[in-house]
Design a protein around this motif. Structure first.
Motif, PDB file in Angstrom:
ATOM      1  N   PRO A 218       0.822  -1.207   0.043  1.00  0.00           N
ATOM      2  CA  PRO A 218       0.176   0.097  -0.007  1.00  0.00           C
ATOM      3  C   PRO A 218       0.685   1.283   0.108  1.00  0.00           C
ATOM      4  CG  PRO A 218      -0.626  -1.504   1.652  1.00  0.00           C
ATOM      5  CD  PRO A 218       0.593  -2.113   1.186  1.00  0.00           C
ATOM      6  N   VAL A 219       0.396   2.197  -0.491  1.00  0.00           N
ATOM      7  CA  VAL A 219       0.998   3.720  -0.479  1.00  0.00           C
ATOM      8  C   VAL A 219       1.445   4.026   0.909  1.00  0.00           C
ATOM      9  CG1 VAL A 219       0.854   6.084  -0.896  1.00  0.00           C
ATOM     10  CG2 VAL A 219      -0.198   4.220  -2.660  1.00  0.00           C
ATOM     11  N   GLY A 220       2.559   4.465   1.175  1.00  0.00           N
ATOM     12  CA  GLY A 220       2.962   4.730   2.460  1.00  0.00           C
ATOM     13  C   GLY A 220       3.485   3.582   3.374  1.00  0.00           C
ATOM     14  N   ALA A 221       3.465   2.304   2.853  1.00  0.00           N
ATOM     15  CA  ALA A 221       3.986   1.240   3.756  1.00  0.00           C
ATOM     16  C   ALA A 221       5.377   0.769   3.794  1.00  0.00           C
ATOM     17  CB  ALA A 221       2.910   0.124   3.269  1.00  0.00           C
ATOM     18  N   LEU A 222       5.861   0.509   4.704  1.00  0.00           N
ATOM     19  CA  LEU A 222       7.585  -0.089   4.474  1.00  0.00           C
ATOM     20  C   LEU A 222       7.165  -1.484   3.810  1.00  0.00           C
ATOM     21  CD1 LEU A 222       8.731   0.326   7.863  1.00  0.00           C
ATOM     22  CD2 LEU A 222      10.102   1.067   5.810  1.00  0.00           C
ATOM     23  N   LEU A 223       8.021  -1.778   2.982  1.00  0.00           N
ATOM     24  CA  LEU A 223       8.266  -3.045   2.389  1.00  0.00           C
ATOM     25  C   LEU A 223       9.706  -3.484   2.115  1.00  0.00           C
ATOM     26  CD1 LEU A 223       8.022  -3.002  -1.627  1.00  0.00           C
ATOM     27  CD2 LEU A 223       7.606  -0.815  -0.361  1.00  0.00           C
ATOM     28  N   ALA A 224       9.881  -4.769   2.244  1.00  0.00           N
ATOM     29  CA  ALA A 224      11.271  -5.395   1.660  1.00  0.00           C
ATOM     30  C   ALA A 224      10.910  -6.085   0.392  1.00  0.00           C
ATOM     31  CB  ALA A 224      11.708  -6.424   2.727  1.00  0.00           C
ATOM     32  N   TYR A 225      12.308  -6.033  -0.347  1.00  0.00           N
ATOM     33  CA  TYR A 225      12.198  -6.571  -1.778  1.00  0.00           C
ATOM     34  C   TYR A 225      13.616  -6.844  -2.243  1.00  0.00           C
ATOM     35  CZ  TYR A 225      13.492  -2.106  -2.658  1.00  0.00           C
ATOM     36  OH  TYR A 225      14.128  -0.592  -2.768  1.00  0.00           O
ATOM     37  N   ARG A 226      13.587  -7.578  -3.256  1.00  0.00           N
ATOM     38  CA  ARG A 226      14.849  -8.097  -3.936  1.00  0.00           C
ATOM     39  C   ARG A 226      15.457  -6.838  -4.829  1.00  0.00           C
ATOM     40  NH1 ARG A 226      11.993 -12.645  -3.138  1.00  0.00           N
ATOM     41  NH2 ARG A 226      13.127 -14.418  -2.317  1.00  0.00           N
ATOM     42  N   GLY A 227      16.130  -5.937  -4.417  1.00  0.00           N
ATOM     43  CA  GLY A 227      16.473  -4.753  -5.621  1.00  0.00           C
ATOM     44  C   GLY A 227      17.195  -5.133  -6.937  1.00  0.00           C
ATOM     45  N   SER A 228      17.399  -4.132  -7.577  1.00  0.00           N
ATOM     46  CA  SER A 228      17.962  -4.340  -8.954  1.00  0.00           C
ATOM     47  C   SER A 228      19.389  -4.499  -8.948  1.00  0.00           C
ATOM     48  CB  SER A 228      17.768  -3.113  -9.990  1.00  0.00           C
ATOM     49  OG  SER A 228      18.359  -1.871  -9.206  1.00  0.00           O
ATOM     50  N   ALA A 229      19.978  -4.275  -7.754  1.00  0.00           N
ATOM     51  CA  ALA A 229      21.562  -4.555  -7.570  1.00  0.00           C
ATOM     52  C   ALA A 229      21.738  -5.872  -6.957  1.00  0.00           C
ATOM     53  CB  ALA A 229      21.894  -3.543  -6.623  1.00  0.00           C
ATOM     54  N   GLY A 230      20.870  -6.724  -6.757  1.00  0.00           N
ATOM     55  CA  GLY A 230      20.838  -8.016  -6.362  1.00  0.00           C
ATOM     56  C   GLY A 230      21.054  -8.057  -4.890  1.00  0.00           C
ATOM     57  N   THR A 231      20.400  -7.165  -4.115  1.00  0.00           N
ATOM     58  CA  THR A 231      20.348  -7.448  -2.592  1.00  0.00           C
ATOM     59  C   THR A 231      19.188  -7.043  -2.091  1.00  0.00           C
ATOM     60  OG1 THR A 231      21.373  -5.034  -2.323  1.00  0.00           O
ATOM     61  CG2 THR A 231      22.917  -6.883  -2.549  1.00  0.00           C
ATOM     62  N   LEU A 232      18.859  -7.171  -0.834  1.00  0.00           N
ATOM     63  CA  LEU A 232      17.727  -7.138   0.163  1.00  0.00           C
ATOM     64  C   LEU A 232      17.607  -5.577   0.194  1.00  0.00           C
ATOM     65  CD1 LEU A 232      15.146  -7.709   1.709  1.00  0.00           C
ATOM     66  CD2 LEU A 232      16.808  -7.972   3.673  1.00  0.00           C
ATOM     67  N   GLU A 233      16.308  -4.917  -0.184  1.00  0.00           N
ATOM     68  CA  GLU A 233      16.281  -3.463  -0.065  1.00  0.00           C
ATOM     69  C   GLU A 233      14.925  -3.214   0.911  1.00  0.00           C
ATOM     70  OE1 GLU A 233      16.636  -1.065  -3.539  1.00  0.00           O
ATOM     71  OE2 GLU A 233      18.183  -2.454  -4.401  1.00  0.00           O
ATOM     72  N   VAL A 234      14.984  -2.173   1.410  1.00  0.00           N
ATOM     73  CA  VAL A 234      13.907  -1.545   2.327  1.00  0.00           C
ATOM     74  C   VAL A 234      13.366  -0.454   1.760  1.00  0.00           C
ATOM     75  CG1 VAL A 234      12.843  -0.984   4.555  1.00  0.00           C
ATOM     76  CG2 VAL A 234      14.431  -2.953   4.268  1.00  0.00           C
ATOM     77  N   ALA A 235      12.161  -0.225   1.379  1.00  0.00           N
ATOM     78  CA  ALA A 235      11.730   1.291   0.940  1.00  0.00           C
ATOM     79  C   ALA A 235      10.137   1.435   1.624  1.00  0.00           C
ATOM     80  CB  ALA A 235      11.236   0.926  -0.564  1.00  0.00           C
ATOM     81  N   VAL A 236      10.058   2.623   1.470  1.00  0.00           N
ATOM     82  CA  VAL A 236       8.623   2.896   1.621  1.00  0.00           C
ATOM     83  C   VAL A 236       7.815   3.396   0.445  1.00  0.00           C
ATOM     84  CG1 VAL A 236       6.706   4.798   2.678  1.00  0.00           C
ATOM     85  CG2 VAL A 236       8.914   3.929   4.036  1.00  0.00           C
ATOM     86  N   ARG A 237       6.664   2.679  -0.175  1.00  0.00           N
ATOM     87  CA  ARG A 237       6.053   2.882  -1.096  1.00  0.00           C
ATOM     88  C   ARG A 237       5.871   4.575  -1.432  1.00  0.00           C
ATOM     89  NH1 ARG A 237       0.590   0.674  -4.301  1.00  0.00           N
ATOM     90  NH2 ARG A 237       0.991   1.969  -6.212  1.00  0.00           N
ATOM     91  N   ASN A 238       6.169   5.089  -2.337  1.00  0.00           N
ATOM     92  CA  ASN A 238       6.010   6.536  -2.470  1.00  0.00           C
ATOM     93  C   ASN A 238       6.602   7.521  -1.588  1.00  0.00           C
ATOM     94  OD1 ASN A 238       4.646   5.433  -4.878  1.00  0.00           O
ATOM     95  ND2 ASN A 238       2.664   6.524  -4.497  1.00  0.00           N
ATOM     96  N   GLY A 239       7.530   6.990  -0.795  1.00  0.00           N
ATOM     97  CA  GLY A 239       8.093   7.614   0.395  1.00  0.00           C
ATOM     98  C   GLY A 239       9.274   7.520   0.490  1.00  0.00           C
ATOM     99  N   SER A 240      10.228   7.930   1.665  1.00  0.00           N
ATOM    100  CA  SER A 240      11.485   7.557   1.822  1.00  0.00           C
ATOM    101  C   SER A 240      11.632   6.608   3.118  1.00  0.00           C
ATOM    102  CB  SER A 240      12.106   8.737   2.105  1.00  0.00           C
ATOM    103  OG  SER A 240      13.319   8.717   2.650  1.00  0.00           O
TER     104      SER A 240
END
Length: 260
Positions: A218-240
């Motif tokens: 969801p918009v504003g939620a924290l998520l973990a994902y496999r990033g384009s650099a080939g490592t685990l990444e953490v983001a906020v959808r549409n945020g920082s």
């Protein structure tokens, strides 16, 4: 046409990058110049090393990469050039080329100690313009490394953090880069995320599951994902994520496997 890339912490509001380009083009007018970035944080050698390592492999064989993030300019630190099986790297010997040196592809490494290949009367504060730019131009004109400098076998390496596998299957690592979007890029290889479910722990936050894309959260939620650099990444959808968690380079994180 030879390709020369530029990566610096100079920013774009001054004339420093343009001066380097002018020196190169006055000596090798047929080169193609590509800016990787000039927005590296001032003196952030680790950030520069990461960004260079992510960008350089996508250039054609024979590209010359000039990277200048150089807090030791004017000191005893050496100017350096490194030849690999696919590219040449030019810049300060301060650990910026650690990933290149650890790649196993290095075929030559030289201390750029021959002033006849520099600009006359080089500044003690602007080696990017007066040493690295003219050397890159000579390289673009097929001057070999062994003419430009003295071979060395002890270039500086950064002590980079290493991810770990714990006995219970938990993966531990660190944030090694925060990108423009505030995404937190870790050093935990995505290939290690082999089981179906994980909980990612970073600071006060726990993230359930690894998402396939930003749009899966969801918009504003924290998520973990496999990033384009080939490592685990953490983001906020549409945020920082960096802003939301107060996180920065060096922050630890862990991924804990769950069977259900």
């Amino acid at each position: 046409m030879p390709i020369i890339t530029l990566l610096t912490d100079f920013g774009n509001q001054d004339g420093y990058v343009a001066a380097m380009k002018g020196v190169i083009l006055s000596r090798a007018p047929d080169v193609t110049l590509v800016d990787i970035t000039h927005a590296i944080a001032p003196q952030a050698v680790l950030q520069a090393a990461y960004v260079l390592a992510q960008a350089a492999p996508f250039f054609p064989t024979g590209a010359i990469h000039v990277a200048v993030v150089d807090p030791g300019v004017g000191s005893a630190r050496r100017p350096l050039a490194i030849q690999t099986s696919t590219a040449i790297f030019v810049g300060p010997d301060n650990g910026l080329f650690t990933d290149v040196l650890d790649s196993g592809a290095v075929t030559a490494c030289v201390h750029l100690d021959r002033p006849r290949f520099w600009r006359d009367d080089p500044s003690s504060t602007f080696h990017g313009r007066d040493i690295f730019a003219p050397v890159a131009a000579h390289l673009a004109q097929q001057v070999s490394l062994n003419i430009l400098g003295t071979p060395i076998n002890d270039p500086v390496r950064l002590l980079l953090p290493k991810p770990q596998r714990q006995p219970d299957g938990t993966l531990t690592g660190a944030i090694i880069h925060v990108d423009h979007f505030g995404n937190l890029i870790s050093n935990i290889p995505a290939a290690w995320l082999s089981v179906a479910r994980w909980q990612v722990h970073i600071g006060p936050a726990t993230i359930d599951g690894i998402q396939p894309s930003f749009a899966a959260a969801p918009v504003g939620a924290l998520l973990a994902y496999r990033g384009s650099a080939g490592t685990l990444e953490v983001a906020v959808r549409n945020g920082s994520a960096a802003q939301a968690l107060g996180a920065e380079v060096g922050q630890t994180l862990a991924a804990e496997p769950h069977s259900h």
